[in-house]
Design an enzyme around this catalytic site. Structure first.
Site, PDB file in Angstrom:
ATOM      1  N   HIS A   1     119.932  18.561 -33.165  1.00  0.00           N
ATOM      2  CA  HIS A   1     119.304  19.100 -31.957  1.00  0.00           C
ATOM      3  C   HIS A   1     117.872  18.626 -31.783  1.00  0.00           C
ATOM      4  CE1 HIS A   1     122.941  21.389 -32.319  1.00  0.00           C
ATOM      5  NE2 HIS A   1     122.752  21.972 -31.165  1.00  0.00           N
TER       6      HIS A   1
ATOM      7  N   GLU B   1     114.869  29.737 -43.125  1.00  0.00           N
ATOM      8  CA  GLU B   1     114.784  28.300 -43.385  1.00  0.00           C
ATOM      9  C   GLU B   1     113.830  27.951 -44.515  1.00  0.00           C
ATOM     10  OE1 GLU B   1     114.402  29.761 -40.404  1.00  0.00           O
ATOM     11  OE2 GLU B   1     116.225  29.174 -39.347  1.00  0.00           O
TER      12      GLU B   1
ATOM     13  N   ARG C   1     122.320  16.630 -30.337  1.00  0.00           N
ATOM     14  CA  ARG C   1     123.364  17.581 -29.972  1.00  0.00           C
ATOM     15  C   ARG C   1     124.446  16.932 -29.116  1.00  0.00           C
ATOM     16  NH1 ARG C   1     124.214  20.109 -25.245  1.00  0.00           N
ATOM     17  NH2 ARG C   1     125.561  21.939 -25.307  1.00  0.00           N
TER      18      ARG C   1
ATOM     19  N   ASP D   1     119.112  24.941 -23.588  1.00  0.00           N
ATOM     20  CA  ASP D   1     118.462  25.912 -24.485  1.00  0.00           C
ATOM     21  C   ASP D   1     116.947  25.946 -24.288  1.00  0.00           C
ATOM     22  OD1 ASP D   1     120.628  27.086 -25.595  1.00  0.00           O
ATOM     23  OD2 ASP D   1     120.603  25.921 -27.454  1.00  0.00           O
TER      24      ASP D   1
ATOM     25  N   PHE E   1     113.411  23.848 -36.691  1.00  0.00           N
ATOM     26  CA  PHE E   1     113.262  24.752 -37.840  1.00  0.00           C
ATOM     27  C   PHE E   1     113.089  23.975 -39.150  1.00  0.00           C
ATOM     28  CE2 PHE E   1     116.277  26.964 -34.830  1.00  0.00           C
ATOM     29  CZ  PHE E   1     115.261  27.628 -34.160  1.00  0.00           C
TER      30      PHE E   1
ATOM     31  N   SER F   1     127.087  24.485 -35.365  1.00  0.00           N
ATOM     32  CA  SER F   1     126.346  23.558 -34.509  1.00  0.00           C
ATOM     33  C   SER F   1     125.956  22.276 -35.247  1.00  0.00           C
ATOM     34  CB  SER F   1     125.075  24.230 -33.985  1.00  0.00           C
ATOM     35  OG  SER F   1     125.408  25.316 -33.164  1.00  0.00           O
TER      36      SER F   1
ATOM     37  N   ARG G   1     125.689  14.461 -34.536  1.00  0.00           N
ATOM     38  CA  ARG G   1     125.941  15.597 -35.446  1.00  0.00           C
ATOM     39  C   ARG G   1     127.395  15.638 -35.882  1.00  0.00           C
ATOM     40  NH1 ARG G   1     126.752  20.971 -31.904  1.00  0.00           N
ATOM     41  NH2 ARG G   1     127.089  19.995 -29.902  1.00  0.00           N
TER      42      ARG G   1
END
Lengths: 272, 318
Positions: free
Chosen positions: B113, B62, B171, B121, B87, B41, B14
């Protein structure tokens, strides 16, 4: 643009209503109710307001029209054919295998269709993207998005309403074909989106309410929307589902049912 | 071809994305970036800071973001749309399918992610279904680069490709495995290591595990080829078939459910072109959960040890 007379617009509306009935009768399936409720708004837009060039559908500075309630595409196909995007004779191919006139709009196939649609709730977001692009590029084209009143039950419509207001997109105009009926019945019985004007006001939009079958009022609304700055505008157009064909008017059963041969003939007599 | 070895430099894919967007944004005015309140993020915030007029935070919405990107693309913009992969591929799937892809729009979905490597998470944020969801859409291009260097190439290639693209990024910081001079083109797998006994086909951060597994196998006298399948769709039938024929045994490794993932895409190719004993490393009909990535990799049998064991199984079935 030189604006045609109200009489000419009304004639065009009658002519395109005939196209709608004929093509749906021939296709044997499709959506007459919402096509007939929306047609006056679409005719007024294409003949009286929209900057567009049927000979050059990809003209970068054109105004955009997104038919978010894609099932009403017979109305749009009729207007696109009459304005010269493709031959009127092609309307007979609606919904047939190999046709450019798919059951729901396909932007790859049909000249003048800006975006594929049919899955409800998505078009206002697309129009929002087009309106943002205009702002980025400092262009003055306007974006019109037609929504169904049942369609605004989709949550994404309100995501888009929030975002359009957030970004102050005064070049975006939503038009709600408020015919009061969805497939399963009256909107206030199936899943009430009422009160519609209050909701849009609360989301930060200018709201104009008109009779969606009055050509003069429709044109006035389009003009007024253009003068309102700093916010997007929604025109809530009160319409009659199936408008123009007595036995279809106000009947949810004509949402997605094509007329048979006799019904087609009877409807065409009424629209003569 | 020299044998690649892992290095100790660790960078998340990322982060590489955020840097690449800055470079692309400098060179190409038509690039716009949309994010859904995760720009720190996903690292698109860097682009937003440098090019505020071309960055749109669409909030936690989204579906709307995906179709706003579609609208921008119809007007000649090249939108990069970012959020977490769950998402982008899940919440907004039907927007991607019906509006972005069916309209053939030039929208680049770069989702971060991915996989259980998200860690603490937990399940809701660990996307292990995106390959299946995105692969299933006609005309979609799907990529999952293995490191920061390859991410830069994948994102750049996505910009130059005309049409919708989905890229899964991660991530966590991961080792740099590829080199600047390695060739990259969409749909052309990269052979990371050559060996004649078994082929390990991996994507995304599982390439690192595959390389470690190959070293373990080598110590046991079994030489493995390692194929970095950075593009899942269109799939590189030629390379997959070639390594299957050369080695006669194949293992796939992905941070994804086995159903509909990269392994099943490879199996689709080999079932027709060169059926060989095959084993698949992936998540078997389970959801993710909280935990350190290393712990989760053990729990879901995604480690180099698991890959090496699967490779031996495939090898012994020859």
């Amino acid at each position: 643009m030189k604006r045609p007379s109200i009489e000419l617009l009304e004639d065009k509306a009658k002519q395109t209503r005939r196209h709608i009935i004929r093509m749906l009768g021939k296709a044997g399936s499709g959506h007459p109710g919402g096509s007939l409720s929306a047609i006056d708004l679409i005719v007024a837009l294409y003949y009286g307001k929209l900057r567009h060039d049927p000979q050059n559908p990809a003209w970068p500075d054109r105004d955009r029209f997104v038919l978010s309630k894609g099932h009403s595409c017979p109305a749009l196909y009729a207007v696109l054919a009459e304005t010269g995007y493709f031959p009127v004779s092609e309307l007979d191919t609606l919904r047939q295998f190999g046709t450019r006139l798919q059951g729901h709009p396909d932007c790859h196939l049909t000249p003048g269709i800006e975006i594929s649609s049919g899955s409800l709730g998505q078009g206002l977001s697309v129009g929002l993207g087009m309106a943002l692009a205009a702002k980025i590029d400092k262009k003055d084209y306007r974006v019109y998005v037609m929504l169904g009143d049942g369609e605004i039950e989709e949550g994404q419509i309100w995501e888009a309403a929030m975002a359009a207001s957030h970004y102050g997109l005064d070049n975006l105009c939503a038009i709600i074909d408020n015919n009061g009926l969805q497939i399963d019945g009256p909107i206030n019985q199936v899943m009430s989106p009422l009160p519609i004007p209050d909701k849009w006001l609360a989301f930060g939009w200018n709201v104009i309410q008109i009779n969606g079958h009055d050509m003069k009022k429709i044109l006035q609304a389009y003009d007024e929307a253009e003068t309102l700055k700093g916010k997007p505008t929604v025109i809530i157009a009160k319409t009659i589902k199936g408008k123009g064909v007595s036995f279809m008017e106000g009947d949810a059963d004509w949402h997605g049912k094509a007329p048979n041969k006799e019904q087609t003939e009877a409807a065409l007599v009424e629209l003569a | 071809m020299p044998v690649k070895t892992t290095t100790t430099k660790m960078v998340s894919t990322r982060e590489a994305y955020g840097e690449t967007l800055l470079e692309l944004g400098n060179a190409h005015e038509e690039i716009v970036v949309l994010d859904a309140d995760l720009s720190k993020s996903t690292t698109t915030a860097k682009f937003g800071k440098k090019f505020p007029n071309r960055f749109f935070n669409m909030g936690i919405a989204e579906a709307n973001m995906m179709n706003t990107a579609a609208g921008l693309a119809t007007c000649g913009k090249v939108p990069f749309v970012s959020t977490f992969s769950i998402f982008a591929s899940g919440r907004a799937w039907e927007q991607v399918r019906n509006t972005v892809c069916h309209s053939g729009l030039n929208v680049k979905i770069v989702a971060t992610h991915g996989g259980v490597a998200v860690g603490a998470d937990g399940c809701s944020h660990q996307c292990i279904e995106d390959f299946a969801l995105m692969r299933a859409i006609p005309t979609m291009t799907v990529m999952a680069p293995c490191d920061a260097v390859e991410t830069k190439k994948a994102v750049t290639a996505a910009y130059h490709h005309k049409g919708p693209v989905y890229i899964r990024l991660g991530r966590a910081a991961v080792p740099i495995l590829t080199e600047e001079q390695d060739s990259f083109s969409i749909g052309k797998a990269l052979i990371m290591r050559e060996g004649g006994d078994v082929a390990i086909i991996a994507c995304e951060i599982m390439v690192a595990e595959a390389l470690k597994a190959a070293e373990m196998l080598s110590a046991k006298g079994v030489e493995a080829s390692v194929v970095n399948l950075h593009t899942l769709k269109p799939i590189d039938r030629e390379t997959i078939t070639m390594v299957a024929k050369e080695t006669g045994a194949v293992v796939t490794a992905e941070q994804h459910v086995l159903d509909g993932g990269m392994g099943s895409a490879v199996a689709m190719v080999l079932a027709k072109e060169s059926p060989v004993p095959m084993e698949m490393i992936g998540i078997d009909n389970r959801f993710g959960q909280s935990g350190e990535p290393a712990t989760l990799f053990k729990e879901y049998r995604l480690t180099a040890d698991d890959i090496a064991a699967a490779a031996l199984n495939a090898y012994n079935r020859k």
